[in-house]
Design an enzyme around this catalytic site. Structure first.
Site, mmCIF file in Angstrom:
data_model
loop_
_atom_site.group_PDB
_atom_site.id
_atom_site.type_symbol
_atom_site.label_atom_id
_atom_site.label_comp_id
_atom_site.label_asym_id
_atom_site.label_seq_id
_atom_site.Cartn_x
_atom_site.Cartn_y
_atom_site.Cartn_z
ATOM 1 N N LYS A 113 0.805 -1.063 0.009
ATOM 2 C CA LYS A 113 -0.084 0.076 -0.063
ATOM 3 C C LYS A 113 0.981 1.210 -0.082
ATOM 4 O O LYS A 113 1.940 1.152 0.573
ATOM 5 C CB LYS A 113 -0.928 -0.033 1.022
HETATM 6 P P1 NAD Z 1 -12.951 7.770 -2.678
HETATM 7 O O1 NAD Z 1 -11.944 8.916 -2.503
HETATM 8 O O2 NAD Z 1 -13.341 7.613 -4.172
HETATM 9 O O3 NAD Z 1 -14.266 8.059 -1.759
HETATM 10 C C1 NAD Z 1 -14.232 8.261 -0.673
HETATM 11 C C2 NAD Z 1 -15.750 8.725 0.114
HETATM 12 O O4 NAD Z 1 -15.549 8.849 1.322
HETATM 13 C C3 NAD Z 1 -15.923 10.229 -0.496
HETATM 14 O O5 NAD Z 1 -17.048 10.216 -0.807
HETATM 15 C C4 NAD Z 1 -15.537 11.062 0.653
HETATM 16 O O6 NAD Z 1 -16.457 12.095 0.807
HETATM 17 C C5 NAD Z 1 -16.044 9.933 1.752
HETATM 18 N N1 NAD Z 1 -15.770 10.438 3.145
HETATM 19 C C6 NAD Z 1 -14.724 10.859 3.659
HETATM 20 N N2 NAD Z 1 -14.797 11.217 4.837
HETATM 21 C C7 NAD Z 1 -16.051 10.734 5.234
HETATM 22 C C8 NAD Z 1 -16.749 10.888 6.340
HETATM 23 N N3 NAD Z 1 -16.204 11.320 7.553
HETATM 24 N N4 NAD Z 1 -18.068 10.453 6.393
HETATM 25 C C9 NAD Z 1 -18.658 9.847 5.391
HETATM 26 N N5 NAD Z 1 -18.053 9.908 4.162
HETATM 27 C C10 NAD Z 1 -16.547 10.294 4.123
HETATM 28 O O7 NAD Z 1 -12.410 6.453 -2.089
HETATM 29 P P2 NAD Z 1 -12.784 5.020 -2.645
HETATM 30 O O8 NAD Z 1 -11.965 4.566 -3.673
HETATM 31 O O9 NAD Z 1 -14.332 4.952 -2.897
HETATM 32 O O10 NAD Z 1 -12.558 4.215 -1.095
HETATM 33 C C11 NAD Z 1 -13.235 4.227 -0.041
HETATM 34 C C12 NAD Z 1 -12.808 2.958 0.665
HETATM 35 O O11 NAD Z 1 -13.005 1.841 0.182
HETATM 36 C C13 NAD Z 1 -11.748 3.032 1.326
HETATM 37 O O12 NAD Z 1 -11.575 2.634 2.786
HETATM 38 C C14 NAD Z 1 -10.610 2.131 0.361
HETATM 39 O O13 NAD Z 1 -9.547 1.725 0.953
HETATM 40 C C15 NAD Z 1 -11.654 1.227 0.195
HETATM 41 N N6 NAD Z 1 -11.498 0.247 -0.899
HETATM 42 C C16 NAD Z 1 -11.333 1.098 -2.263
HETATM 43 C C17 NAD Z 1 -11.175 0.098 -3.469
HETATM 44 C C18 NAD Z 1 -11.131 0.770 -4.721
HETATM 45 O O14 NAD Z 1 -11.036 0.152 -5.854
HETATM 46 N N7 NAD Z 1 -11.202 2.203 -4.671
HETATM 47 C C19 NAD Z 1 -10.874 -1.165 -3.229
HETATM 48 C C20 NAD Z 1 -11.029 -1.939 -1.834
HETATM 49 C C21 NAD Z 1 -11.299 -1.095 -0.781
#
Ligand code: NAD
Length: 426
Positions: free
Chosen positions: A109
């Site tokens: 990561k």
């Molecule tokens: P992103 O940046 O696209 O979206 C993150 C979202 O979380 C945004 O809408 C933001 O406004 C919101 N957020 C942040 N703080 C917040 C809060 N206090 N309350 C409510 N919402 C809040 O990121 P993503 O890619 O969607 O990732 C989200 C999660 O999924 C992370 O934990 C990431 O590690 C995990 N994840 C992502 C992927 C991927 O393919 N992108 C894969 C596996 C896991």
């Protein structure tokens, strides 16, 4: 939402708990010893020229946790609160996740301490490229393969890949397949069909299978989703397609409750127009103030729904917030959203947690498919990508569900047991 104080302690607690539930064979104990520490921690401090002409220094990390099953693999997060323990925890969970699905990938990561919302597009591009120049000697298509995570996306992956290719052309580094060193890229930059939707699609596949095995009809259920970025939006879209009514969604600035169920696409459009989800009461084919109400984003996890989907950051379900959760199922789309203390509370109430290392594994699975396509100069159809994704996730879900039933453990303990067994067999 205050993140859990130390996600890495949380991750290692989960490992110890899993080991306690397994026979202590020589192979399992070897894996346990290996997983107590990352293989390598890279910390970089790199300059970026801002639009003003000033030079700012940024702090970045890359953690290469374990490569027993294949090259290190994991996303890059841009966030003002990134720290080394968070990146170690996320890299550890990537190791477990790839092993759960039995992908030929290890766990890694990356992270940069930055609030990307404060940068212009040009500054963001220069920062992304400068970070890659700093870590380039340690990554590579057979060594360590980054992908998107919070606040990074296909555009950023494409910038990073182009910078990396440039270094390969200049012979600063050697790599036979530079485009395969990054996944989650734009389609025109050797990205894979289906990658953008993969994490949400995977969550829906896993949830659908758990509901099927439990004889529960999705059409009878409601859901609330915390976070409306890549993962939150696509999860909302695919749960809605399954007939589940998504009645509440939030982002970092607001939350809405729409009792008739949101329209995921209109909600996303509205969020893009207004910069926040607040006020986006979109149902059917219209957005209308009469359709819903705003609530405090902190309150989304306590709503009376059947399925709660944390899809933002780690550590949001603590012992205190868990006591107020009414949902019967938690679909962990974020990494590490439930603290060990929160999990204990939920366990006592028979809440079923579908663990992150299974629920959100769709993303890394299709990243692995993208890497395979890049390494062999192929392009798979979206139909092929989703068919292969479905096969992998259904197989892992059934194995984990059966293991949990046989051994009377949680789905998380069963998922860790499956992962440790795959690692021990190598
Ligand atoms: P992103 O940046 O696209 O979206 C993150 C979202 O979380 C945004 O809408 C933001 O406004 C919101 N957020 C942040 N703080 C917040 C809060 N206090 N309350 C409510 N919402 C809040 O990121 P993503 O890619 O969607 O990732 C989200 C999660 O999924 C992370 O934990 C990431 O590690 C995990 N994840 C992502 C992927 C991927 O393919 N992108 C894969 C596996 C896991």
């Amino acid at each position: 939402m205050t993140p859990h104080p130390n996600p890495y302690t949380h991750a290692l607690d989960q490992l110890r708990n899993a080991i306690d539930h397994l026979p202590h064979s020589a192979g399992v104990m070897r894996v346990y010893t290996q997983l107590c520490n990352p293989d390598r921690v890279i910390q970089v401090h790199f300059p970026v020229t801002m639009d003003s002409g000033d030079i700012h220094y940024f702090e970045g990390y890359r953690v290469q946790y374990n490569n027993t099953l294949g090259p290190y693999k994991g996303g890059i997060r841009f966030h003002s609160q990134v720290d080394i323990d968070e990146v170690k925890a996320l890299a550890f969970w990537m190791t477990i996740k790839c092993a759960v699905i039995n992908l030929p990938m290890g766990g890694g990561k990356g992270g940069v301490v930055v609030d990307p919302k404060k940068l212009s597009k040009n500054e963001l591009e220069r920062l992304s490229k400068a970070y890659i120049r700093a870590i380039a000697p340690t990554i590579g298509s057979t060594r360590d393969i980054p992908a998107p995570d919070v606040n990074t996306n296909a555009t950023i992956m494409s910038w990073m890949m182009k910078e990396y290719k440039h270094l390969v052309r200049k012979k600063s580094i050697h790599d036979d397949h530079p485009m395969a060193t990054f996944t989650g890229k734009h389609l025109q930059d050797h990205g894979s069909l289906g990658r953008e939707a993969a994490t949400g699609k995977g969550g829906a596949i896993v949830l659908g299978e758990i509901l099927r095995l439990s004889n529960i009809k999705p059409r009878t259920l409601t859901a609330a989703i915390q976070g409306y970025g890549n993962v939150g939006y696509y999860t909302a879209k695919f749960l809605t397609e399954m007939g589940i009514r998504v009645i509440a969604v939030s982002d970092s600035r607001g939350a809405v409750v729409v009792p008739n169920g949101i329209n995921p696409d209109l909600t996303l459009q509205c969020k893009h127009q207004h910069g926040t989800i607040s006020g986006c009461y979109c149902t059917g084919s219209v957005c209308n103030l009469k359709n819903g109400k705003s609530i405090n984003p902190e309150d989304i996890i306590t709503l009376p729904v059947d399925i709660l989907v944390p899809a933002a950051l780690e550590g949001v379900i603590t012992a205190t917030s868990a006591k107020q959760i009414k949902a019967r199922y938690i679909l962990e789309m974020a990494n590490g959203p439930t603290t060990p203390e929160g999990e204990l509370v939920l366990h006592k109430r028979d809440t079923i947690i579908i663990p992150d290392v299974l629920a959100n594994a769709g993303g890394v699975t299709v990243s692995c498919f993208e890497w395979m396509q890049n390494m062999t100069n192929q392009r798979w159809s979206e139909e092929k990508v989703f068919r292969k994704l479905r096969t992998k996730l259904i197989s892992a879900t059934r194995q984990i569900y059966t293991l949990a039933q046989m051994q009377q453990t949680s789905l998380r303990e069963a998922a860790f047991a499956l992962a440790l067994t795959h690692l021990a067999q190598k």
